[in-house]
Structures are given as C-alpha cells and as structure tokens.
Design a protein around this motif. Structure first.
Motif, PDB file in Angstrom:
ATOM      1  N   GLU A 173     135.281  12.186   8.829  1.00 45.00           N
ATOM      2  CA  GLU A 173     134.248  13.078   9.343  1.00 45.00           C
ATOM      3  C   GLU A 173     133.442  12.428  10.462  1.00 45.00           C
ATOM      4  N   GLU A 174     133.143  11.126  10.342  1.00 48.06           N
ATOM      5  CA  GLU A 174     132.416  10.416  11.393  1.00 48.06           C
ATOM      6  C   GLU A 174     133.242  10.344  12.679  1.00 48.06           C
ATOM      7  N   GLN A 175     134.531  10.069  12.540  1.00 43.80           N
ATOM      8  CA  GLN A 175     135.405   9.992  13.703  1.00 43.80           C
ATOM      9  C   GLN A 175     135.533  11.357  14.380  1.00 43.80           C
ATOM     10  N   LEU A 176     135.639  12.397  13.576  1.00 39.99           N
ATOM     11  CA  LEU A 176     135.713  13.754  14.128  1.00 39.99           C
ATOM     12  C   LEU A 176     134.424  14.107  14.869  1.00 39.99           C
ATOM     13  N   ALA A 177     133.272  13.754  14.293  1.00 40.40           N
ATOM     14  CA  ALA A 177     131.986  14.021  14.945  1.00 40.40           C
ATOM     15  C   ALA A 177     131.893  13.277  16.277  1.00 40.40           C
ATOM     16  N   LEU A 178     132.390  12.047  16.337  1.00 38.42           N
ATOM     17  CA  LEU A 178     132.395  11.291  17.592  1.00 38.42           C
ATOM     18  C   LEU A 178     133.274  11.961  18.642  1.00 38.42           C
ATOM     19  N   LYS A 179     134.439  12.441  18.233  1.00 37.96           N
ATOM     20  CA  LYS A 179     135.345  13.131  19.172  1.00 37.96           C
ATOM     21  C   LYS A 179     134.698  14.402  19.708  1.00 37.96           C
ATOM     22  N   VAL A 180     134.043  15.166  18.849  1.00 41.22           N
ATOM     23  CA  VAL A 180     133.376  16.399  19.265  1.00 41.22           C
ATOM     24  C   VAL A 180     132.232  16.071  20.226  1.00 41.22           C
ATOM     25  N   GLU A 181     131.482  15.009  19.941  1.00 42.15           N
ATOM     26  CA  GLU A 181     130.393  14.600  20.824  1.00 42.15           C
ATOM     27  C   GLU A 181     130.924  14.202  22.202  1.00 42.15           C
ATOM     28  N   ARG A 182     132.024  13.478  22.240  1.00 43.33           N
ATOM     29  CA  ARG A 182     132.635  13.100  23.524  1.00 43.33           C
ATOM     30  C   ARG A 182     133.124  14.329  24.276  1.00 43.33           C
ATOM     31  N   LEU A 183     133.699  15.274  23.549  1.00 42.45           N
ATOM     32  CA  LEU A 183     134.164  16.512  24.178  1.00 42.45           C
ATOM     33  C   LEU A 183     132.998  17.284  24.778  1.00 42.45           C
ATOM     34  N   ILE A 184     131.892  17.382  24.049  1.00 44.56           N
ATOM     35  CA  ILE A 184     130.711  18.084  24.552  1.00 44.56           C
ATOM     36  C   ILE A 184     130.165  17.386  25.796  1.00 44.56           C
ATOM     37  N   ASN A 185     130.129  16.054  25.774  1.00 47.39           N
ATOM     38  CA  ASN A 185     129.671  15.306  26.952  1.00 47.39           C
ATOM     39  C   ASN A 185     130.583  15.558  28.145  1.00 47.39           C
ATOM     40  N   SER A 186     131.890  15.593  27.913  1.00 44.54           N
ATOM     41  CA  SER A 186     132.841  15.867  28.999  1.00 44.54           C
ATOM     42  C   SER A 186     132.654  17.279  29.540  1.00 44.54           C
ATOM     43  N   LEU A 187     132.493  18.248  28.646  1.00 42.96           N
ATOM     44  CA  LEU A 187     132.282  19.629  29.089  1.00 42.96           C
ATOM     45  C   LEU A 187     130.976  19.763  29.866  1.00 42.96           C
ATOM     46  N   SER A 188     129.947  19.039  29.469  1.00 37.09           N
ATOM     47  CA  SER A 188     128.671  19.055  30.203  1.00 37.09           C
ATOM     48  C   SER A 188     128.853  18.492  31.607  1.00 37.09           C
ATOM     49  N   TYR A 189     129.599  17.407  31.707  1.00 32.45           N
ATOM     50  CA  TYR A 189     129.866  16.802  33.010  1.00 32.45           C
ATOM     51  C   TYR A 189     130.643  17.766  33.905  1.00 32.45           C
ATOM     52  N   ILE A 190     131.648  18.412  33.330  1.00 36.98           N
ATOM     53  CA  ILE A 190     132.439  19.393  34.076  1.00 36.98           C
ATOM     54  C   ILE A 190     131.559  20.561  34.508  1.00 36.98           C
ATOM     55  N   GLY A 191     130.724  21.054  33.602  1.00 39.58           N
ATOM     56  CA  GLY A 191     129.821  22.159  33.916  1.00 39.58           C
ATOM     57  C   GLY A 191     128.843  21.803  35.022  1.00 39.58           C
ATOM     58  N   GLU A 192     128.286  20.604  34.974  1.00 38.67           N
ATOM     59  CA  GLU A 192     127.352  20.172  36.026  1.00 38.67           C
ATOM     60  C   GLU A 192     128.061  20.067  37.368  1.00 38.67           C
ATOM     61  N   GLY A 193     129.293  19.552  37.359  1.00 36.76           N
ATOM     62  CA  GLY A 193     130.061  19.461  38.600  1.00 36.76           C
ATOM     63  C   GLY A 193     130.351  20.830  39.183  1.00 36.76           C
ATOM     64  N   ALA A 194     130.766  21.752  38.327  1.00 38.50           N
ATOM     65  CA  ALA A 194     131.057  23.115  38.784  1.00 38.50           C
ATOM     66  C   ALA A 194     129.788  23.794  39.300  1.00 38.50           C
ATOM     67  N   LEU A 195     128.699  23.604  38.599  1.00 43.53           N
ATOM     68  CA  LEU A 195     127.420  24.200  39.008  1.00 43.53           C
ATOM     69  C   LEU A 195     126.974  23.654  40.369  1.00 43.53           C
ATOM     70  N   ARG A 196     127.110  22.356  40.570  1.00 44.66           N
ATOM     71  CA  ARG A 196     126.735  21.733  41.838  1.00 44.66           C
ATOM     72  C   ARG A 196     127.576  22.304  42.984  1.00 44.66           C
TER      73      ARG A 196
END
Length: 136
Positions: A17-40
């Motif tokens: 469960e901890e490893q899965l939570a870390l993967k989801v957190e990394r995915l959310i961070n990546s999606l945020s980065y992608i979203g900020e790039g697209a928005l810019r």
C-alpha cells in the motif's frame, strides 16, 4: 528444505500500500507538471488576438484520480463554466488518473474552428511531456 515466510502478512500488505501510494503521488506530480506546461503554452502561444484577456485566463486544468478531483489550476476568469466542465468530465473516469485541460469560454471552439491556436499547441506539448515523463 522448505521455504518459510517469517514476515507477518500485515507488514507485506502495508508495504504494498505504501509503494502504491508513492506511485500515485509521482503520477499526480507528473500530471501537474504536464498540466502546467500545457497551460503555459496555451497562454503564451495562442495565435488569436485576446482583446479582453478572458479566453487566455479561462484556460486551466484538472487532475482526478478514481473520479476524485486532486488538483485544479488556471481558470482565472470570472466565468467558472470551464472549471465546472473539466471537473465534471474528470469525475466520470472511475479507476483512472486523468488530466483534463480546457479553455473555459463558450466561444473557444469557435475561435479554434476559425483556424486559431487555442489549445492545439498545448495538446502537443502535453503529449510530448507525457511521453517523456510517463514513458508512454
């Protein structure tokens, strides 16, 4: 000689469960980065004349995981239709992590159909960043 499991099953489950939570957190961070790039890109490279600032300011993104809104950015206009539409769309994606980028003004598709770049460059940027970050 038989193999014997000495680790309690609760610890194994907790580790998974901890490893899965870390993967989801990394995915959310990546999606945020992608979203900020697209928005810019959408705000800087839109090829239309934005007389009022409404169309550029209405652009934003939403991130959802399992239909739950995790993050939201942009959507700086008075009109909240774009944010509401993006959130509504993101909530319909049960079992997935999604990034929804949209321009919130009701005339954005009209401007785009006239041949102007409203979100086209942003979509390309998002795909490039996704391939780089998510190894698609």
């Amino acid at each position: 000689m038989p193999i014997e499991v000495t680790t309690p099953s609760g610890e194994i489950q907790q580790y998974i469960e901890e490893q899965l939570a870390l993967k989801v957190e990394r995915l959310i961070n990546s999606l945020s980065y992608i979203g900020e790039g697209a928005l810019r890109i959408a705000r800087e490279q839109g090829s239309y004349t934005d007389r009022t600032g409404n169309l550029r300011n209405s652009t934003g993104y939403v991130i959802a995981v399992d239909g739950q809104i995790i993050a939201r950015a942009g959507f700086r206009s008075k009109d909240e239709d774009g944010a509401a539409f993006a959130e509504e769309l993101a909530r319909t994606t049960e079992g997935k992590a999604v990034l929804v980028v949209c321009a919130g003004m009701n005339y954005a598709t009209y401007v785009s159909r006239r041949g102007y770049d409203v979100l086209d460059s942003a979509e390309i940027e998002a795909k490039v960043l996704a391939e780089k970050l998510l190894k698609l």
